[in-house]
Design a protein around this motif. Structure first.
Motif, PDB file in Angstrom:
ATOM      1  N   ALA A 222       0.763  -1.191  -0.048  1.00  0.00           N
ATOM      2  CA  ALA A 222      -0.011  -0.156   0.067  1.00  0.00           C
ATOM      3  C   ALA A 222       0.733   1.341   0.035  1.00  0.00           C
ATOM      4  N   LEU A 223       2.114   1.000   0.561  1.00  0.00           N
ATOM      5  CA  LEU A 223       2.991   2.333   0.578  1.00  0.00           C
ATOM      6  C   LEU A 223       3.772   2.462  -0.841  1.00  0.00           C
ATOM      7  N   GLY A 224       3.316   1.591  -1.680  1.00  0.00           N
ATOM      8  CA  GLY A 224       3.978   1.994  -3.362  1.00  0.00           C
ATOM      9  C   GLY A 224       5.288   0.784  -3.392  1.00  0.00           C
ATOM     10  N   VAL A 225       5.515   0.159  -2.441  1.00  0.00           N
ATOM     11  CA  VAL A 225       6.698  -0.650  -2.608  1.00  0.00           C
ATOM     12  C   VAL A 225       6.766  -2.038  -3.505  1.00  0.00           C
ATOM     13  N   ASN A 226       7.566  -2.356  -4.429  1.00  0.00           N
ATOM     14  CA  ASN A 226       7.475  -3.444  -5.414  1.00  0.00           C
ATOM     15  C   ASN A 226       7.844  -4.705  -4.375  1.00  0.00           C
ATOM     16  N   ILE A 227       7.047  -5.698  -4.054  1.00  0.00           N
ATOM     17  CA  ILE A 227       6.969  -6.655  -3.120  1.00  0.00           C
ATOM     18  C   ILE A 227       7.597  -7.899  -3.833  1.00  0.00           C
ATOM     19  N   ASP A 228       7.439  -7.865  -5.140  1.00  0.00           N
ATOM     20  CA  ASP A 228       8.170  -9.009  -5.904  1.00  0.00           C
ATOM     21  C   ASP A 228       9.650  -8.653  -5.868  1.00  0.00           C
ATOM     22  N   ARG A 229      10.004  -7.333  -6.161  1.00  0.00           N
ATOM     23  CA  ARG A 229      11.441  -7.439  -6.273  1.00  0.00           C
ATOM     24  C   ARG A 229      12.041  -7.251  -4.991  1.00  0.00           C
ATOM     25  N   ILE A 230      11.434  -6.918  -3.857  1.00  0.00           N
ATOM     26  CA  ILE A 230      12.135  -7.292  -2.500  1.00  0.00           C
ATOM     27  C   ILE A 230      12.365  -8.580  -2.127  1.00  0.00           C
ATOM     28  N   LYS A 231      11.264  -9.337  -2.703  1.00  0.00           N
ATOM     29  CA  LYS A 231      11.463 -10.980  -2.495  1.00  0.00           C
ATOM     30  C   LYS A 231      12.426 -11.359  -3.236  1.00  0.00           C
ATOM     31  N   ILE A 232      12.743 -11.245  -4.420  1.00  0.00           N
ATOM     32  CA  ILE A 232      13.430 -11.522  -5.390  1.00  0.00           C
ATOM     33  C   ILE A 232      15.093 -11.232  -4.856  1.00  0.00           C
ATOM     34  N   VAL A 233      15.123 -10.105  -4.593  1.00  0.00           N
ATOM     35  CA  VAL A 233      16.489  -9.562  -3.915  1.00  0.00           C
ATOM     36  C   VAL A 233      16.735 -10.232  -2.552  1.00  0.00           C
ATOM     37  N   GLY A 234      15.886 -10.532  -1.846  1.00  0.00           N
ATOM     38  CA  GLY A 234      15.932 -11.241  -0.377  1.00  0.00           C
ATOM     39  C   GLY A 234      16.135 -12.793  -0.733  1.00  0.00           C
ATOM     40  N   LEU A 235      15.773 -13.404  -1.404  1.00  0.00           N
ATOM     41  CA  LEU A 235      15.998 -14.620  -1.828  1.00  0.00           C
ATOM     42  C   LEU A 235      17.487 -14.635  -2.368  1.00  0.00           C
ATOM     43  N   GLY A 236      17.719 -13.941  -3.345  1.00  0.00           N
ATOM     44  CA  GLY A 236      19.235 -14.108  -3.900  1.00  0.00           C
ATOM     45  C   GLY A 236      20.232 -13.885  -2.838  1.00  0.00           C
ATOM     46  N   PHE A 237      19.872 -12.722  -1.951  1.00  0.00           N
ATOM     47  CA  PHE A 237      20.847 -12.491  -0.788  1.00  0.00           C
ATOM     48  C   PHE A 237      21.228 -13.875   0.136  1.00  0.00           C
ATOM     49  N   ALA A 238      19.870 -14.454   0.383  1.00  0.00           N
ATOM     50  CA  ALA A 238      19.936 -15.606   1.273  1.00  0.00           C
ATOM     51  C   ALA A 238      20.713 -16.875   0.735  1.00  0.00           C
ATOM     52  N   ASN A 239      20.513 -16.897  -0.448  1.00  0.00           N
ATOM     53  CA  ASN A 239      21.285 -18.182  -1.357  1.00  0.00           C
ATOM     54  C   ASN A 239      22.668 -17.731  -1.471  1.00  0.00           C
ATOM     55  N   ALA A 240      22.973 -16.536  -1.663  1.00  0.00           N
ATOM     56  CA  ALA A 240      24.345 -16.191  -1.852  1.00  0.00           C
ATOM     57  C   ALA A 240      25.252 -16.278  -0.386  1.00  0.00           C
ATOM     58  N   LEU A 241      24.514 -16.088   0.517  1.00  0.00           N
ATOM     59  CA  LEU A 241      25.173 -16.515   2.058  1.00  0.00           C
ATOM     60  C   LEU A 241      25.255 -18.099   2.098  1.00  0.00           C
TER      61      LEU A 241
END
Length: 288
Positions: A170-189
């Motif tokens: 509702a605040l205008g944040v792209n949820i999909d992008r946040i999730k993609i980046v987060g999962l990328g970060f997690a799997n990089a670790l």
């Protein structure tokens, strides 16, 4: 003593997995099974590059990028194709088996005659204690990096997304992008854990990641139990407890082997240990 020191070193190597699962499971509420594949991917890339005499300074960034891409693909399948995140992770994990085998060119790559991270840094003569210093330094860097990210504006958005997607959207944040980046970060670790474990054990194997997700999950559950019991809200302390959970998990397995339990039962012991950690808080709540 050396037996438990080895378990401690393995726990430090696997801290990256624990931190990665902490991000995917506790921040985004996504059970990411990509871990099994991205851990092996980190090991496969490490083994292939080191066996071709590439320096650590090149190997580590490639490992991080490779693991990040694996998580990104899981995120894309989940967000763009609207597939259940658990199934998305299983699909990527399954595909990574063939990719990892192609990268390695064979099922196993020994690294005994190649220069590893632990050979590159000599602080003391004893190899195990020297490895401990190197791994403590790397673990500290990971905690500082993740803590800084999670306390930044972007990290706060990530945490808010896991708590309430509708509010953040509702605040205008792209949820999909946040999730993609987060999962990328997690799997990089997670891939970094594969990078460390491959060099610590002196080889990489195509089957090294089978069931590794339960190790990371168990570590996070241990940490989460202490976090809830002590009502901890600090991100920094939570991250430290996650790493300590990975170490404690390995020490428990080491104790199990030291008292003479058949090694063939180790996976069963692992599953029962995780079950006991999950069940204990619920049993206490029932009694109250």
């Amino acid at each position: 003593m050396d037996f438990y020191l080895t378990a401690l070193l393995q726990g430090l190597c696997l801290s990256g997995i624990a931190l990665g699962i902490y991000i995917s499971m506790k921040i985004f509420n996504i059970p990411d099974i990509t871990t099994d594949g991205s851990y092996t991917l980190g090991g496969a890339v490490t083994g292939m590059l080191l066996s071709n005499h590439l320096p650590i300074g090149i190997v580590l960034p490639v490992v991080i990028i490779a693991g990040g891409l694996a998580g990104v693909f899981t995120g894309l399948i989940h967000t763009k194709l609207k597939i259940n995140p658990l199934l998305s992770g299983i699909l990527v994990m399954t595909g990574l088996y063939s990719i990892n085998l192609s990268i390695m060119g064979r099922s196993n790559i020994p690294l005994l005659n190649y220069t590893t991270l632990f050979d590159s840094f000599h602080f003391i003569a004893d190899l195990n204690w020297n490895s401990l210093i190197v791994l403590l330094f790397i673990g500290t860097l990971l905690i500082l990096l993740i803590g800084y990210i999670l306390k930044s504006d972007y990290g706060i958005t990530m945490r808010a997304t896991g708590n309430s997607e509708k509010m953040v959207s509702a605040l205008g944040v792209n949820i999909d992008r946040i999730k993609i980046v987060g999962l990328g970060f997690a799997n990089a670790l997670t891939a970094v854990s594969g990078f460390l474990m491959t060099q610590f054990q002196g080889f990489t194997d195509i089957n090294m990641g089978i069931g590794i997700v339960i190790v990371g999950l168990g570590s996070v559950i241990i940490a989460d139990t202490f976090i809830n019991w002590m009502n901890i809200s600090s991100i920094w302390i939570s991250l430290i407890l996650v790493c300590l959970g990975a170490i404690l998990f390995q020490l428990v397995l080491a104790f199990t082997l030291s008292i003479g339990i058949d090694p063939t039962l180790l996976k069963l012991i692992t599953a029962l240990f995780v079950l006991s950690i999950v069940s204990l808080p619920r049993l206490n709540l029932t009694r109250n």
